[in-house]
Design a protein around this motif. Sequence first.
Motif, PDB file in Angstrom:
ATOM      1  N   GLY A  17       0.793  -1.218   0.000  1.00 25.40           N
ATOM      2  CA  GLY A  17       0.000   0.000   0.000  1.00 25.40           C
ATOM      3  C   GLY A  17       0.829   1.272   0.000  1.00 25.40           C
ATOM      4  N   GLY A  18       1.990   1.231  -0.653  1.00 31.57           N
ATOM      5  CA  GLY A  18       2.919   2.358  -0.614  1.00 31.57           C
ATOM      6  C   GLY A  18       2.350   3.644  -1.182  1.00 31.57           C
ATOM      7  N   ARG A  19       2.636   4.750  -0.519  1.00 34.40           N
ATOM      8  CA  ARG A  19       2.194   6.059  -1.012  1.00 34.40           C
ATOM      9  C   ARG A  19       3.259   6.718  -1.884  1.00 34.40           C
ATOM     10  N   VAL A  20       4.537   6.452  -1.611  1.00 32.92           N
ATOM     11  CA  VAL A  20       5.617   7.011  -2.431  1.00 32.92           C
ATOM     12  C   VAL A  20       6.249   5.862  -3.201  1.00 32.92           C
ATOM     13  N   LEU A  21       5.927   5.786  -4.477  1.00 37.39           N
ATOM     14  CA  LEU A  21       6.396   4.712  -5.347  1.00 37.39           C
ATOM     15  C   LEU A  21       7.497   5.257  -6.255  1.00 37.39           C
ATOM     16  N   PRO A  22       8.186   4.389  -6.994  1.00 39.30           N
ATOM     17  CA  PRO A  22       9.304   4.874  -7.811  1.00 39.30           C
ATOM     18  C   PRO A  22       8.935   6.001  -8.770  1.00 39.30           C
ATOM     19  N   ALA A  23       7.767   5.937  -9.401  1.00 38.74           N
ATOM     20  CA  ALA A  23       7.426   6.927 -10.417  1.00 38.74           C
ATOM     21  C   ALA A  23       6.480   8.011  -9.929  1.00 38.74           C
ATOM     22  N   VAL A  24       5.641   7.698  -8.939  1.00 39.25           N
ATOM     23  CA  VAL A  24       4.594   8.625  -8.518  1.00 39.25           C
ATOM     24  C   VAL A  24       4.422   8.622  -7.007  1.00 39.25           C
ATOM     25  N   THR A  25       3.801   9.677  -6.525  1.00 42.62           N
ATOM     26  CA  THR A  25       3.250   9.685  -5.176  1.00 42.62           C
ATOM     27  C   THR A  25       1.758   9.398  -5.303  1.00 42.62           C
ATOM     28  N   VAL A  26       1.272   8.454  -4.516  1.00 44.68           N
ATOM     29  CA  VAL A  26      -0.161   8.166  -4.500  1.00 44.68           C
ATOM     30  C   VAL A  26      -0.781   9.126  -3.485  1.00 44.68           C
ATOM     31  N   ASP A  27      -1.397  10.186  -3.978  1.00 39.23           N
ATOM     32  CA  ASP A  27      -1.945  11.214  -3.098  1.00 39.23           C
ATOM     33  C   ASP A  27      -3.121  10.691  -2.276  1.00 39.23           C
ATOM     34  N   THR A  28      -3.938   9.873  -2.891  1.00 36.70           N
ATOM     35  CA  THR A  28      -5.085   9.272  -2.206  1.00 36.70           C
ATOM     36  C   THR A  28      -5.628   8.156  -3.072  1.00 36.70           C
ATOM     37  N   TYR A  29      -6.317   7.204  -2.442  1.00 37.20           N
ATOM     38  CA  TYR A  29      -7.009   6.162  -3.197  1.00 37.20           C
ATOM     39  C   TYR A  29      -8.125   5.603  -2.328  1.00 37.20           C
ATOM     40  N   ASN A  30      -9.039   4.907  -2.966  1.00 36.56           N
ATOM     41  CA  ASN A  30     -10.155   4.277  -2.263  1.00 36.56           C
ATOM     42  C   ASN A  30     -10.962   5.295  -1.449  1.00 36.56           C
ATOM     43  N   GLU A  31     -11.082   6.513  -2.003  1.00 38.64           N
ATOM     44  CA  GLU A  31     -11.902   7.523  -1.348  1.00 38.64           C
ATOM     45  C   GLU A  31     -13.364   7.068  -1.344  1.00 38.64           C
ATOM     46  N   VAL A  32     -14.037   7.250  -0.225  1.00 39.57           N
ATOM     47  CA  VAL A  32     -15.441   6.875  -0.092  1.00 39.57           C
ATOM     48  C   VAL A  32     -16.261   8.150   0.075  1.00 39.57           C
ATOM     49  N   LEU A  33     -17.041   8.486  -0.944  1.00 44.00           N
ATOM     50  CA  LEU A  33     -17.872   9.689  -0.918  1.00 44.00           C
ATOM     51  C   LEU A  33     -19.320   9.304  -0.646  1.00 44.00           C
ATOM     52  N   ALA A 347      -8.100   6.557  -7.644  1.00 41.16           N
ATOM     53  CA  ALA A 347      -6.762   6.894  -7.140  1.00 41.16           C
ATOM     54  C   ALA A 347      -6.309   8.189  -7.804  1.00 41.16           C
ATOM     55  N   ARG A 348      -5.529   8.990  -7.057  1.00 39.59           N
ATOM     56  CA  ARG A 348      -4.962  10.225  -7.602  1.00 39.59           C
ATOM     57  C   ARG A 348      -3.449  10.192  -7.405  1.00 39.59           C
ATOM     58  N   PHE A 349      -2.714  10.593  -8.434  1.00 37.52           N
ATOM     59  CA  PHE A 349      -1.255  10.512  -8.439  1.00 37.52           C
ATOM     60  C   PHE A 349      -0.628  11.876  -8.719  1.00 37.52           C
ATOM     61  N   THR A 350       0.585  12.047  -8.203  1.00 38.13           N
ATOM     62  CA  THR A 350       1.438  13.157  -8.601  1.00 38.13           C
ATOM     63  C   THR A 350       2.759  12.563  -9.064  1.00 38.13           C
ATOM     64  N   ASN A 351       3.176  12.929 -10.271  1.00 37.36           N
ATOM     65  CA  ASN A 351       4.457  12.435 -10.766  1.00 37.36           C
ATOM     66  C   ASN A 351       5.579  12.940  -9.881  1.00 37.36           C
ATOM     67  N   ARG A 352       6.531  12.072  -9.574  1.00 39.70           N
ATOM     68  CA  ARG A 352       7.655  12.452  -8.722  1.00 39.70           C
ATOM     69  C   ARG A 352       8.681  13.257  -9.504  1.00 39.70           C
TER      70      ARG A 352
END
Length: 359
Positions: A17-33, A347-352
């Motif tokens: 469940g890593g948030r900081v991966l080699p290519a991206v930061t996983v800003d959030t995932y599995n958001e429940v609205l 899921a939302r990502f930011t490129n590292r």
Amino acid sequence: MTNDAPKVEAASVLGHGGRVLPAVTVDTYNEVLRDEEGFVGDRASGRAFRSILEDWREKLKALGEDPFGDTPSHEISKSKLDKVLAGDDPLAAGLVHTVVEEFAVELATVVRRFLHLENWRDTERILIGGGLSASHIGELAMGRAAVALAGEGVAIDLRTITHHPDRAGLIGAVHLAPSWVLAGHDGIIAADVGGTNLRVGVVELNMKKGGNLAKAEVWKHLHWRHRDDQPSRGQTLDRLAEMAHELIRLAGKEKLKLAPFVGIGCPGQIDERGVILSGGQNLPGNWEGEDFQLHAEVASRLPRLEGHEPVVIIHNDAVVQGLSEVPNMTDIHRWGILTIGTGLGNARFTNRIDETASA
């Protein structure tokens, strides 16, 4: 002399469940609205599409004109709906088009709600994945939602994923590991566990100089629609292992060197121990809670790879499917994915900033 460059957090090495991966930061995932009607994401899921179809069929049945006859809505395949939409029967085509239109309105609503979230702020592009994205009706719904959003002044680039979703959920697993972990190998075993289907495959790395994984692709994969068989959790794990063993055997015959690394995507919130904290309710049996660690169960059922016990890493399935698009997102900075399957993954990502090897 001062260094004004933004601080970049180091990537986690083989963490669940890593948030900081080699290519991206996983800003959030599995958001429940949620809203007054329940879970917002349920309005743009595969089940929601079938519900809309069933509702309109009932209206036509009252007039004795249901073009699908006695076939249950959940048994009408996406390919069948695609054919009907392009067919010569105006009533049937009109029915499907009406369903797509109504679903597109719901999809646009869900996209707007996600864009209002703090962790989704400044999202430049949203990819639509999941099973529906591989059909013409899914592409049409996405396109209609994009038009609706543009008409409301919502600036978002909405498009479907590049790979077929059956493969995207496997390909993305290569981006869970640093490229140096995979170096010297030809491929990995990956699994995509969903609420309806289980897929296990060998992903060829096709790694270029510098650890570039842009050409990674599925070499072979096996598929099991487990919902038809209603297996227990143990039976599902045994079948996953059987599929992996068969693929390992086939890879051995072709002299493919598999890294002792296995990436698995599954629904839910995954903590650093590999525990599914929530969101696994659609999986066969009880997969949530402290007493079940999917990675350990799978590892205990697999053989040694290249002389080593395999390291099994778990992450959310929408995250993994999104990671398959890493090589295609270098023109933007912040992006997300919505996967339309049994439920709605996100899921939302930011490129590292310092990422150069995997993109």
